[in-house]
Design an enzyme around this catalytic site. Structure first.
Site, PDB file in Angstrom:
ATOM      1  N   TYR A 169      75.674 -49.863  63.842  1.00 23.66           N
ATOM      2  CA  TYR A 169      75.955 -48.422  63.804  1.00 23.66           C
ATOM      3  C   TYR A 169      75.857 -47.816  65.209  1.00 23.66           C
ATOM      4  O   TYR A 169      76.758 -47.104  65.653  1.00 23.66           O
ATOM      5  CB  TYR A 169      74.967 -47.718  62.865  1.00 23.66           C
ATOM      6  CG  TYR A 169      75.021 -46.205  62.962  1.00 23.66           C
ATOM      7  CD1 TYR A 169      76.109 -45.506  62.468  1.00 23.66           C
ATOM      8  CD2 TYR A 169      73.992 -45.479  63.570  1.00 23.66           C
ATOM      9  CE1 TYR A 169      76.178 -44.118  62.569  1.00 23.66           C
ATOM     10  CE2 TYR A 169      74.040 -44.106  63.669  1.00 23.66           C
ATOM     11  CZ  TYR A 169      75.143 -43.427  63.166  1.00 23.66           C
ATOM     12  OH  TYR A 169      75.199 -42.058  63.278  1.00 23.66           O
TER      13      TYR A 169
HETATM   14  N1  LIG Z   1      72.600 -36.970  59.635  1.00 22.70           N
HETATM   15  C1  LIG Z   1      72.075 -37.343  60.796  1.00 22.70           C
HETATM   16  O1  LIG Z   1      70.857 -37.311  61.000  1.00 22.70           O
HETATM   17  C2  LIG Z   1      72.973 -37.806  61.920  1.00 22.70           C
HETATM   18  C3  LIG Z   1      72.390 -38.170  63.149  1.00 22.70           C
HETATM   19  C4  LIG Z   1      73.210 -38.607  64.169  1.00 22.70           C
HETATM   20  C5  LIG Z   1      74.574 -38.641  64.000  1.00 22.70           C
HETATM   21  N2  LIG Z   1      75.116 -38.302  62.813  1.00 22.70           N
HETATM   22  C6  LIG Z   1      76.587 -38.363  62.668  1.00 22.70           C
HETATM   23  O2  LIG Z   1      77.059 -37.121  62.194  1.00 22.70           O
HETATM   24  C7  LIG Z   1      78.173 -37.325  61.328  1.00 22.70           C
HETATM   25  C8  LIG Z   1      77.901 -36.663  59.978  1.00 22.70           C
HETATM   26  O3  LIG Z   1      76.727 -37.228  59.423  1.00 22.70           O
HETATM   27  P1  LIG Z   1      76.235 -36.841  57.959  1.00 22.70           P
HETATM   28  O4  LIG Z   1      74.795 -37.146  57.899  1.00 22.70           O
HETATM   29  O5  LIG Z   1      76.745 -35.494  57.594  1.00 22.70           O
HETATM   30  O6  LIG Z   1      76.997 -37.963  57.109  1.00 22.70           O
HETATM   31  P2  LIG Z   1      77.735 -37.864  55.694  1.00 22.70           P
HETATM   32  O7  LIG Z   1      77.908 -39.260  55.219  1.00 22.70           O
HETATM   33  O8  LIG Z   1      77.051 -36.909  54.814  1.00 22.70           O
HETATM   34  O9  LIG Z   1      79.162 -37.258  56.096  1.00 22.70           O
HETATM   35  C9  LIG Z   1      80.195 -38.044  56.621  1.00 22.70           C
HETATM   36  C10 LIG Z   1      81.465 -37.763  55.845  1.00 22.70           C
HETATM   37  O10 LIG Z   1      82.528 -38.488  56.456  1.00 22.70           O
HETATM   38  C11 LIG Z   1      83.415 -38.888  55.418  1.00 22.70           C
HETATM   39  N3  LIG Z   1      84.212 -40.040  55.877  1.00 22.70           N
HETATM   40  C12 LIG Z   1      83.782 -41.288  56.133  1.00 22.70           C
HETATM   41  N4  LIG Z   1      84.799 -42.047  56.514  1.00 22.70           N
HETATM   42  C13 LIG Z   1      85.916 -41.277  56.485  1.00 22.70           C
HETATM   43  C14 LIG Z   1      87.283 -41.507  56.772  1.00 22.70           C
HETATM   44  N5  LIG Z   1      87.726 -42.720  57.128  1.00 22.70           N
HETATM   45  N6  LIG Z   1      88.156 -40.476  56.660  1.00 22.70           N
HETATM   46  C15 LIG Z   1      87.709 -39.246  56.273  1.00 22.70           C
HETATM   47  N7  LIG Z   1      86.431 -38.974  55.981  1.00 22.70           N
HETATM   48  C16 LIG Z   1      85.535 -39.981  56.089  1.00 22.70           C
HETATM   49  C17 LIG Z   1      82.515 -39.226  54.241  1.00 22.70           C
HETATM   50  O11 LIG Z   1      83.207 -39.170  53.014  1.00 22.70           O
HETATM   51  C18 LIG Z   1      81.401 -38.198  54.381  1.00 22.70           C
HETATM   52  O12 LIG Z   1      81.632 -37.080  53.543  1.00 22.70           O
HETATM   53  C19 LIG Z   1      78.381 -38.829  61.250  1.00 22.70           C
HETATM   54  O13 LIG Z   1      79.364 -39.183  62.195  1.00 22.70           O
HETATM   55  C20 LIG Z   1      77.038 -39.397  61.651  1.00 22.70           C
HETATM   56  O14 LIG Z   1      77.155 -40.686  62.199  1.00 22.70           O
HETATM   57  C21 LIG Z   1      74.355 -37.872  61.766  1.00 22.70           C
END
Ligand SMILES: NC(=O)c1ccc[n+]([C@@H]2O[C@H](COP(=O)([O-])OP(=O)(O)OC[C@H]3O[C@@H](n4cnc5c(N)ncnc54)[C@H](O)[C@@H]3O)[C@@H](O)[C@H]2O)c1
Length: 350
Positions: free
Chosen positions: A153
Protein backbone atom coordinates in the site's frame (compact mmCIF):
# COMPACT_ATOMS: atom_id res chain seq x y z
CA UNK A 1 -16.57 26.22 -9.00
CA UNK A 2 -17.12 22.77 -10.50
CA UNK A 3 -15.41 20.18 -8.31
CA UNK A 4 -15.03 16.50 -9.18
CA UNK A 5 -14.60 14.32 -6.08
CA UNK A 6 -13.43 10.77 -6.71
CA UNK A 7 -13.94 8.16 -3.99
CA UNK A 8 -17.09 10.04 -2.98
CA UNK A 9 -18.81 6.90 -1.64
CA UNK A 10 -15.90 6.53 0.77
CA UNK A 11 -15.25 7.81 4.25
CA UNK A 12 -13.28 10.98 3.44
CA UNK A 13 -14.64 11.53 -0.08
CA UNK A 14 -18.26 11.65 1.07
CA UNK A 15 -17.43 14.37 3.59
CA UNK A 16 -15.46 16.35 0.99
CA UNK A 17 -18.32 16.11 -1.53
CA UNK A 18 -20.87 17.29 1.02
CA UNK A 19 -18.70 20.12 2.32
CA UNK A 20 -17.93 21.36 -1.22
CA UNK A 21 -21.65 21.33 -2.05
CA UNK A 22 -22.42 23.22 1.18
CA UNK A 23 -19.90 25.86 0.11
CA UNK A 24 -21.96 26.33 -3.06
CA UNK A 25 -19.76 24.42 -5.48
CA UNK A 26 -21.18 22.25 -8.21
CA UNK A 27 -20.03 18.77 -7.18
CA UNK A 28 -19.60 15.74 -9.40
CA UNK A 29 -19.21 12.74 -7.10
CA UNK A 30 -17.47 9.75 -8.69
CA UNK A 31 -17.10 6.25 -7.28
CA UNK A 32 -17.34 2.55 -8.05
CA UNK A 33 -18.73 1.30 -4.73
CA UNK A 34 -18.07 -2.33 -5.69
CA UNK A 35 -14.31 -1.53 -5.65
CA UNK A 36 -14.45 -0.48 -1.99
CA UNK A 37 -12.81 -2.52 0.76
CA UNK A 38 -16.32 -2.49 2.29
CA UNK A 39 -18.71 -2.50 -0.68
CA UNK A 40 -21.84 -2.61 1.49
CA UNK A 41 -20.76 0.48 3.45
CA UNK A 42 -19.80 2.31 0.26
CA UNK A 43 -23.16 1.45 -1.30
CA UNK A 44 -24.96 2.90 1.76
CA UNK A 45 -22.91 6.10 1.70
CA UNK A 46 -23.41 6.39 -2.05
CA UNK A 47 -27.16 6.12 -1.52
CA UNK A 48 -26.97 8.86 1.12
CA UNK A 49 -25.18 11.24 -1.27
CA UNK A 50 -28.03 10.88 -3.74
CA UNK A 51 -30.19 12.96 -1.45
CA UNK A 52 -27.72 15.80 -0.99
CA UNK A 53 -28.44 19.02 -2.89
CA UNK A 54 -25.74 20.19 -5.29
CA UNK A 55 -24.19 16.74 -5.81
CA UNK A 56 -24.42 14.72 -8.99
CA UNK A 57 -23.25 11.12 -8.72
CA UNK A 58 -21.44 9.28 -11.49
CA UNK A 59 -20.63 5.61 -11.04
CA UNK A 60 -17.35 4.95 -12.82
CA UNK A 61 -14.43 2.62 -12.21
CA UNK A 62 -11.46 4.91 -12.84
CA UNK A 63 -9.24 1.96 -13.69
CA UNK A 64 -11.59 0.60 -16.32
CA UNK A 65 -13.90 3.18 -17.95
CA UNK A 66 -12.87 4.30 -21.42
CA UNK A 67 -10.37 7.15 -21.31
CA UNK A 68 -12.80 9.44 -23.16
CA UNK A 69 -15.37 8.95 -20.38
CA UNK A 70 -12.77 10.17 -17.90
CA UNK A 71 -12.15 13.13 -20.22
CA UNK A 72 -15.87 13.92 -20.21
CA UNK A 73 -15.95 13.67 -16.42
CA UNK A 74 -13.18 16.21 -16.07
CA UNK A 75 -14.51 18.52 -18.80
CA UNK A 76 -15.20 21.93 -17.31
CA UNK A 77 -13.88 20.95 -13.87
CA UNK A 78 -12.00 23.63 -11.97
CA UNK A 79 -10.71 21.16 -9.39
CA UNK A 80 -10.50 17.42 -8.91
CA UNK A 81 -10.14 15.91 -5.45
CA UNK A 82 -8.83 12.42 -6.05
CA UNK A 83 -9.62 10.22 -3.05
CA UNK A 84 -10.66 7.06 -4.90
CA UNK A 85 -8.43 4.12 -4.21
CA UNK A 86 -7.78 1.06 -2.13
CA UNK A 87 -6.73 2.13 1.38
CA UNK A 88 -5.21 0.00 4.11
CA UNK A 89 -1.78 -1.43 4.83
CA UNK A 90 -2.91 -4.80 6.21
CA UNK A 91 -5.01 -5.84 3.23
CA UNK A 92 -2.36 -4.84 0.69
CA UNK A 93 -0.26 -7.99 1.03
CA UNK A 94 -0.64 -11.06 -1.17
CA UNK A 95 -3.61 -10.82 -3.50
CA UNK A 96 -4.33 -7.34 -2.15
CA UNK A 97 -1.26 -6.00 -3.89
CA UNK A 98 -2.92 -6.35 -7.26
CA UNK A 99 -5.89 -4.30 -6.05
CA UNK A 100 -3.73 -1.48 -4.65
CA UNK A 101 -1.80 -1.29 -7.91
CA UNK A 102 -5.01 -1.22 -9.93
CA UNK A 103 -7.10 1.17 -7.83
CA UNK A 104 -4.29 3.42 -6.62
CA UNK A 105 -1.63 3.51 -9.33
CA UNK A 106 -3.49 2.65 -12.54
CA UNK A 107 -6.57 4.71 -11.63
CA UNK A 108 -4.41 7.75 -10.79
CA UNK A 109 -2.35 7.40 -13.97
CA UNK A 110 -5.52 7.36 -16.07
CA UNK A 111 -7.12 10.27 -14.23
CA UNK A 112 -4.00 12.40 -14.62
CA UNK A 113 -3.77 11.51 -18.33
CA UNK A 114 -7.24 12.97 -18.77
CA UNK A 115 -6.34 16.05 -16.76
CA UNK A 116 -3.31 16.57 -19.04
CA UNK A 117 -5.48 16.55 -22.14
CA UNK A 118 -8.28 18.70 -20.71
CA UNK A 119 -9.75 20.81 -23.48
CA UNK A 120 -9.43 24.07 -21.61
CA UNK A 121 -6.77 24.66 -18.96
CA UNK A 122 -6.16 21.54 -16.81
CA UNK A 123 -7.99 21.49 -13.47
CA UNK A 124 -6.23 21.64 -10.13
CA UNK A 125 -5.86 18.00 -9.05
CA UNK A 126 -5.54 17.29 -5.32
CA UNK A 127 -4.25 13.76 -4.82
CA UNK A 128 -4.52 11.73 -1.58
CA UNK A 129 -1.33 10.12 -0.39
CA UNK A 130 -0.55 8.69 3.01
CA UNK A 131 1.70 9.07 6.05
CA UNK A 132 2.64 5.43 5.46
CA UNK A 133 5.11 6.55 2.76
CA UNK A 134 7.44 7.68 5.59
CA UNK A 135 7.71 4.28 7.28
CA UNK A 136 8.15 4.37 11.04
CA UNK A 137 8.84 7.86 12.43
CA UNK A 138 11.50 8.72 14.98
CA UNK A 139 10.59 12.41 14.94
CA UNK A 140 8.20 14.68 13.04
CA UNK A 141 8.33 13.64 9.36
CA UNK A 142 9.08 16.44 6.90
CA UNK A 143 7.78 16.39 3.36
CA UNK A 144 11.28 16.57 1.84
CA UNK A 145 12.83 13.71 3.77
CA UNK A 146 13.38 10.37 1.99
CA UNK A 147 10.43 7.97 1.97
CA UNK A 148 10.57 4.43 3.41
CA UNK A 149 7.45 2.56 2.32
CA UNK A 150 7.07 -0.71 4.24
CA UNK A 151 4.04 -2.28 2.54
CA UNK A 152 2.56 -2.67 -0.94
CA UNK A 153 0.00 0.00 0.00
CA UNK A 154 2.71 2.48 0.99
CA UNK A 155 4.68 1.68 -2.18
CA UNK A 156 1.57 2.32 -4.27
CA UNK A 157 1.19 5.74 -2.66
CA UNK A 158 4.85 6.60 -3.39
CA UNK A 159 4.09 5.80 -7.01
CA UNK A 160 0.88 7.85 -6.95
CA UNK A 161 2.92 10.80 -5.67
CA UNK A 162 5.48 10.37 -8.47
CA UNK A 163 2.69 10.38 -11.04
CA UNK A 164 1.23 13.57 -9.57
CA UNK A 165 4.60 15.31 -9.50
CA UNK A 166 5.32 14.24 -13.10
CA UNK A 167 1.92 15.59 -14.17
CA UNK A 168 2.82 18.94 -12.58
CA UNK A 169 5.86 18.99 -14.90
CA UNK A 170 3.41 18.57 -17.80
CA UNK A 171 1.29 21.54 -16.79
CA UNK A 172 -1.32 19.97 -14.48
CA UNK A 173 -1.41 21.92 -11.21
CA UNK A 174 -1.30 18.96 -8.83
CA UNK A 175 -1.12 18.97 -5.03
CA UNK A 176 -0.24 15.86 -3.00
CA UNK A 177 -1.74 15.63 0.49
CA UNK A 178 -0.15 13.06 2.80
CA UNK A 179 -3.04 12.20 5.11
CA UNK A 180 -2.39 10.88 8.63
CA UNK A 181 -4.78 8.33 10.28
CA UNK A 182 -8.12 9.98 9.64
CA UNK A 183 -11.03 9.30 11.99
CA UNK A 184 -14.52 10.64 12.72
CA UNK A 185 -18.08 9.96 11.54
CA UNK A 186 -18.30 7.31 8.77
CA UNK A 187 -14.81 6.00 9.47
CA UNK A 188 -14.14 2.80 7.51
CA UNK A 189 -15.14 -0.41 9.32
CA UNK A 190 -11.62 -1.85 9.01
CA UNK A 191 -10.05 1.10 10.88
CA UNK A 192 -9.03 0.96 14.53
CA UNK A 193 -11.41 3.45 16.16
CA UNK A 194 -14.39 2.06 14.26
CA UNK A 195 -13.59 -1.46 15.44
CA UNK A 196 -12.88 -0.27 18.99
CA UNK A 197 -16.11 1.70 19.38
CA UNK A 198 -18.28 -1.03 17.89
CA UNK A 199 -16.70 -3.63 20.19
CA UNK A 200 -17.21 -1.47 23.29
CA UNK A 201 -20.84 -0.77 22.39
CA UNK A 202 -21.41 -4.50 21.88
CA UNK A 203 -19.73 -5.33 25.22
CA UNK A 204 -17.15 -7.37 23.31
CA UNK A 205 -13.40 -7.31 23.94
CA UNK A 206 -11.64 -4.71 21.80
CA UNK A 207 -9.39 -6.29 19.16
CA UNK A 208 -5.94 -4.65 19.29
CA UNK A 209 -3.21 -5.65 16.83
CA UNK A 210 0.16 -5.57 18.59
CA UNK A 211 0.75 -4.27 22.10
CA UNK A 212 -1.13 -0.99 21.69
CA UNK A 213 1.99 1.14 22.04
CA UNK A 214 2.05 2.04 18.33
CA UNK A 215 1.51 5.76 17.89
CA UNK A 216 -0.44 7.68 15.28
CA UNK A 217 -1.09 11.29 14.39
CA UNK A 218 -4.87 10.83 14.54
CA UNK A 219 -6.52 13.55 12.45
CA UNK A 220 -10.23 14.31 12.52
CA UNK A 221 -12.05 14.13 9.21
CA UNK A 222 -13.53 17.66 9.33
CA UNK A 223 -9.98 19.03 9.63
CA UNK A 224 -8.92 16.90 6.67
CA UNK A 225 -11.88 18.14 4.62
CA UNK A 226 -10.97 21.74 5.41
CA UNK A 227 -7.36 21.17 4.30
CA UNK A 228 -8.51 19.41 1.14
CA UNK A 229 -10.83 22.21 0.09
CA UNK A 230 -8.16 24.80 0.87
CA UNK A 231 -5.83 22.87 -1.43
CA UNK A 232 -8.30 23.23 -4.31
CA UNK A 233 -8.21 27.03 -4.22
CA UNK A 234 -5.00 28.25 -2.56
CA UNK A 235 -2.14 29.35 -4.85
CA UNK A 236 0.48 26.61 -4.46
CA UNK A 237 3.62 25.48 -6.28
CA UNK A 238 2.57 22.73 -8.76
CA UNK A 239 3.45 19.25 -7.55
CA UNK A 240 3.86 20.34 -3.91
CA UNK A 241 3.60 17.64 -1.22
CA UNK A 242 1.92 18.66 2.07
CA UNK A 243 1.42 16.70 5.29
CA UNK A 244 -2.12 16.83 6.63
CA UNK A 245 -1.76 15.53 10.15
CA UNK A 246 -2.37 16.39 13.78
CA UNK A 247 0.89 17.52 15.42
CA UNK A 248 0.48 15.07 18.33
CA UNK A 249 1.37 11.43 17.92
CA UNK A 250 -0.48 9.34 20.51
CA UNK A 251 -0.59 5.63 21.30
CA UNK A 252 -3.50 3.35 20.53
CA UNK A 253 -3.56 2.50 24.22
CA UNK A 254 -4.10 6.16 25.08
CA UNK A 255 -6.89 6.46 22.50
CA UNK A 256 -8.53 3.37 24.00
CA UNK A 257 -8.44 4.92 27.46
CA UNK A 258 -10.23 7.99 26.05
CA UNK A 259 -12.90 5.77 24.47
CA UNK A 260 -13.29 4.04 27.82
CA UNK A 261 -13.81 7.39 29.52
CA UNK A 262 -16.24 8.65 26.86
CA UNK A 263 -18.42 5.55 26.85
CA UNK A 264 -18.17 5.05 30.59
CA UNK A 265 -17.54 1.37 29.90
CA UNK A 266 -14.42 -0.58 30.84
CA UNK A 267 -12.50 -1.83 27.82
CA UNK A 268 -11.37 -5.45 27.74
CA UNK A 269 -8.58 -5.88 25.24
CA UNK A 270 -8.12 -8.91 23.00
CA UNK A 271 -4.60 -8.88 21.64
CA UNK A 272 -3.58 -10.22 18.25
CA UNK A 273 -0.23 -10.22 16.45
CA UNK A 274 0.94 -6.88 15.10
CA UNK A 275 0.00 -6.51 11.45
CA UNK A 276 2.76 -6.81 8.87
CA UNK A 277 3.72 -3.40 7.49
CA UNK A 278 1.94 -1.44 10.26
CA UNK A 279 4.56 1.13 11.31
CA UNK A 280 5.43 1.78 14.97
CA UNK A 281 4.77 5.46 14.75
CA UNK A 282 3.50 8.20 12.48
CA UNK A 283 4.29 11.79 13.30
CA UNK A 284 3.52 14.82 11.15
CA UNK A 285 5.67 17.89 10.65
CA UNK A 286 3.00 20.53 10.21
CA UNK A 287 4.86 23.74 9.28
CA UNK A 288 4.28 23.44 5.54
CA UNK A 289 0.52 23.03 5.88
CA UNK A 290 0.48 26.05 8.19
CA UNK A 291 2.66 28.18 5.89
CA UNK A 292 1.07 27.29 2.55
CA UNK A 293 -2.53 26.54 3.43
CA UNK A 294 -2.91 28.40 6.70
CA UNK A 295 -4.13 25.06 8.07
CA UNK A 296 -3.70 23.26 11.31
CA UNK A 297 -5.63 20.38 12.85
CA UNK A 298 -7.96 22.09 15.30
CA UNK A 299 -9.86 19.10 16.69
CA UNK A 300 -8.60 17.49 19.89
CA UNK A 301 -8.67 13.71 20.20
CA UNK A 302 -11.37 13.89 22.89
CA UNK A 303 -13.64 16.11 20.79
CA UNK A 304 -13.04 14.03 17.68
CA UNK A 305 -13.72 10.75 19.46
CA UNK A 306 -16.90 12.17 20.96
CA UNK A 307 -18.09 13.04 17.43
CA UNK A 308 -17.26 9.57 16.15
CA UNK A 309 -19.00 7.91 19.09
CA UNK A 310 -22.11 10.02 18.50
CA UNK A 311 -22.14 8.84 14.90
CA UNK A 312 -21.92 5.17 15.90
CA UNK A 313 -24.75 5.64 18.39
CA UNK A 314 -26.94 7.54 15.89
CA UNK A 315 -26.38 4.86 13.29
CA UNK A 316 -27.39 2.14 15.71
CA UNK A 317 -30.52 4.05 16.69
CA UNK A 318 -31.47 4.55 13.04
CA UNK A 319 -30.99 0.85 12.34
CA UNK A 320 -32.97 -0.15 15.40
CA UNK A 321 -35.78 2.19 14.34
CA UNK A 322 -35.72 0.59 10.89
CA UNK A 323 -35.21 3.92 9.13
CA UNK A 324 -32.83 2.56 6.54
CA UNK A 325 -29.15 1.77 6.39
CA UNK A 326 -28.34 4.15 9.19
CA UNK A 327 -25.35 5.81 7.59
CA UNK A 328 -26.95 9.25 7.90
CA UNK A 329 -30.64 8.88 7.33
CA UNK A 330 -32.11 11.87 5.49
CA UNK A 331 -35.85 12.56 5.52
CA UNK A 332 -37.35 12.14 2.05
CA UNK A 333 -38.77 15.67 2.27
CA UNK A 334 -35.25 17.09 2.01
CA UNK A 335 -34.57 15.44 -1.36
CA UNK A 336 -33.77 18.11 -3.92
CA UNK A 337 -36.33 18.24 -6.74
CA UNK A 338 -35.07 16.29 -9.74
CA UNK A 339 -32.08 14.82 -7.92
CA UNK A 340 -32.84 11.30 -9.02
CA UNK A 341 -33.48 12.22 -12.63
CA UNK A 342 -30.27 14.25 -12.86
CA UNK A 343 -28.28 11.42 -11.39
CA UNK A 344 -29.67 8.70 -13.56
CA UNK A 345 -29.21 10.75 -16.69
CA UNK A 346 -25.47 11.02 -16.13
CA UNK A 347 -25.17 7.36 -15.22
CA UNK A 348 -27.07 6.31 -18.30
CA UNK A 349 -24.86 8.46 -20.53
CA UNK A 350 -21.88 6.58 -19.21
N1 LIG B 1 -8.59 7.07 6.01
C1 LIG B 1 -7.32 7.34 6.27
O1 LIG B 1 -6.89 7.39 7.43
C2 LIG B 1 -6.35 7.63 5.15
C3 LIG B 1 -5.02 7.95 5.47
C4 LIG B 1 -4.13 8.20 4.44
C5 LIG B 1 -4.56 8.19 3.13
N2 LIG B 1 -5.84 7.87 2.84
C6 LIG B 1 -6.26 7.85 1.42
O2 LIG B 1 -7.40 8.67 1.27
C7 LIG B 1 -8.26 8.12 0.28
C8 LIG B 1 -9.66 7.92 0.86
O3 LIG B 1 -9.56 7.06 1.98
P1 LIG B 1 -10.86 6.55 2.75
O4 LIG B 1 -10.43 6.15 4.10
O5 LIG B 1 -11.97 7.52 2.56
O6 LIG B 1 -11.16 5.21 1.92
P2 LIG B 1 -12.55 4.58 1.44
O7 LIG B 1 -12.26 3.17 1.08
O8 LIG B 1 -13.61 4.85 2.41
O9 LIG B 1 -12.84 5.42 0.10
C9 LIG B 1 -12.24 5.12 -1.12
C10 LIG B 1 -13.31 5.04 -2.19
O10 LIG B 1 -12.67 4.84 -3.45
C11 LIG B 1 -13.52 4.01 -4.23
N3 LIG B 1 -12.73 3.36 -5.29
C12 LIG B 1 -11.78 2.42 -5.14
N4 LIG B 1 -11.30 2.07 -6.32
C13 LIG B 1 -11.97 2.79 -7.26
C14 LIG B 1 -11.92 2.85 -8.68
N5 LIG B 1 -11.10 2.07 -9.38
N6 LIG B 1 -12.74 3.72 -9.31
C15 LIG B 1 -13.60 4.51 -8.59
N7 LIG B 1 -13.69 4.48 -7.26
C16 LIG B 1 -12.88 3.63 -6.59
C17 LIG B 1 -14.12 3.02 -3.24
O11 LIG B 1 -15.32 2.46 -3.72
C18 LIG B 1 -14.28 3.87 -1.99
O12 LIG B 1 -15.60 4.37 -1.88
C19 LIG B 1 -7.60 6.83 -0.19
O13 LIG B 1 -6.85 7.12 -1.36
C20 LIG B 1 -6.67 6.47 0.94
O14 LIG B 1 -5.58 5.70 0.51
C21 LIG B 1 -6.76 7.60 3.82
Amino acid sequence: MRVVVTGAAGFIGSHVAEAAARQGHEVVAVDAPARSLSPATAAETWATLWSRPGITRVEADLAAVPQEVLGDLLAGADAVVHLAGRPGVRTSWGRGERAVRRDNVLATRRLLASARSARRSPPRVVVASSSSVYGSATGPCHEDQPVHPESPYARSKVEVERLAIAAAGDGVPTVVLRLFSVYGPRQRPDMAFHRFVEAVLDHRPVPVLGDGSQRRAFTEVADVVRATLLATTTALPPGIVINIGHPESVSLGHALSRIERLTGRPVAVERADAARGDVRRTWAATARAADLLGWEAGTSLDAGLAGQLAWHLGRRQARAAGSGPGIDPVPAATLPPGAAARDQELCRDR
